[in-house]
Design a protein around this motif. Structure first.
Motif, short mmCIF file in Angstrom:
data_model
loop_
_atom_site.label_atom_id
_atom_site.label_comp_id
_atom_site.label_asym_id
_atom_site.label_seq_id
_atom_site.Cartn_x
_atom_site.Cartn_y
_atom_site.Cartn_z
N SER A 19 0.76 -1.21 -0.05
CA SER A 19 -0.12 -0.08 0.11
C SER A 19 0.81 1.37 -0.05
CB SER A 19 -0.93 -0.06 1.12
OG SER A 19 -0.22 0.26 2.47
N LEU A 165 -6.49 4.22 0.13
CA LEU A 165 -7.19 3.79 -1.12
C LEU A 165 -6.46 2.45 -1.49
CD1 LEU A 165 -9.58 4.16 -3.14
CD2 LEU A 165 -7.62 5.21 -4.46
N ARG A 166 -5.23 2.33 -1.74
CA ARG A 166 -4.56 1.06 -2.00
C ARG A 166 -4.47 -0.18 -1.18
NH1 ARG A 166 -0.14 1.45 -5.75
NH2 ARG A 166 1.29 0.37 -4.35
N PRO A 168 -6.37 -2.92 1.17
CA PRO A 168 -7.59 -3.54 1.10
C PRO A 168 -8.38 -3.57 2.42
CG PRO A 168 -5.70 -5.27 0.94
CD PRO A 168 -5.33 -3.91 0.89
N ASP A 170 -8.40 -1.22 4.47
CA ASP A 170 -8.82 0.05 4.94
C ASP A 170 -10.10 0.52 3.92
OD1 ASP A 170 -7.18 0.71 6.96
OD2 ASP A 170 -5.55 1.88 5.58
N GLU A 171 -10.59 -0.53 3.28
CA GLU A 171 -11.70 -0.04 2.48
C GLU A 171 -12.83 0.49 3.00
OE1 GLU A 171 -14.79 -2.63 -0.54
OE2 GLU A 171 -13.36 -3.66 0.37
N ASP A 172 -13.19 0.31 4.08
CA ASP A 172 -14.47 0.98 4.80
C ASP A 172 -13.94 1.90 5.90
OD1 ASP A 172 -16.12 -0.54 3.64
OD2 ASP A 172 -16.12 -2.24 4.92
#
Length: 230
Positions: A19, A165-166, A168, A170-172
């Motif tokens: 990330s 953003l990169r 996974p 941290d998606e929410d």
């Protein structure tokens, strides 16, 4: 959330490295910067009365990636996390650190247990309606005169947003401004709240760190630390 991070027990390091790879920096760089900041904070907040240093808790410690950088300066370091799989990995990697898994929202410690409790990039994984309760639990387990510290991503930094953003897991994520974090600490009855930005320059050279300190009130750094006294 516990199930999500359980699944990253073995791959957490690689996911974080991926990330931030666009920056040309290794995850170690960011961990060392956090450890340096916490070491300075302990002195500035006058938490050094005990001969073995302050009793310290890392709330939401995950696999304990930060702890190799802290164990020498914090021999009374402990960690807890809602992910039992992450805690098992942390115990394997850091046998000198005491760990506990727990079921949110209550931390598994008595009132007034620690001199310092900190949470590193954890709050953005907590649902916003639980932010106040999270802070109050940290306050509860810290002694009067001790310190609560929140380290978070700076939502005003575009490179930070790219790294989130990169990533996974941290998606929410719901990023908090330093003002929001400071308000949460104040609303929880904590005092002497202060914030600083860090991770501005891509080097750990002493002159660069001095420049970062001089600019720490400006919202340029990739992350910020907000701390307050119980």
């Amino acid at each position: 959330m516990a199930t999500l991070f359980d699944s990253y027990r073995s791959s957490y390091d690689n996911v974080v490295e991926d990330s931030v790879s666009f920056s040309g920096l290794k995850h170690d760089f960011f961990l060392e910067a956090k450890a340096d900041l916490l070491a300075r904070l302990i002195v500035e907040r006058r938490l050094v009365g005990h001969p073995d240093g302050p009793r310290t808790l890392d709330v939401g410690c995950g696999i304990g990636a930060l702890h190799p950088y802290l164990s020498k300066i914090l021999p009374r370091l402990e960690g807890c996390d809602i992910s039992s799989e992450s805690i098992e990995r942390a115990r394997m990697d850091n046998p000198d650190v005491a760990y506990q898994s727990y079921i949110a929202p209550s931390l598994p410690y008595s009132d007034n247990t620690f001199d310092l409790a900190f949470a590193v990039c954890v709050m953005h994984h907590v649902i916003p309606q639980d932010w106040c309760g999270f802070i109050r639990e940290m306050k509860r387990i810290v002694r009067p005169g001790g310190c609560v510290t929140i380290i978070e991503h700076n939502p005003l930094n575009p490179l930070t947003r790219l790294a989130v953003l990169r990533c996974p897991f941290d998606e929410d994520a719901v990023l908090l401004s330093h003002r929001k974090t400071a308000r949460l600490l104040q609303d929880s009855g904590l005092r002497n709240v202060r914030s600083e930005y860090f991770l501005l320059l891509p080097t750990k050279a002493r002159p660069a760190r001095s420049v970062e300190r001089a600019l720490s009130r400006l919202p340029f750094g990739a992350q910020y630390a907000t701390s307050a006294i119980v």
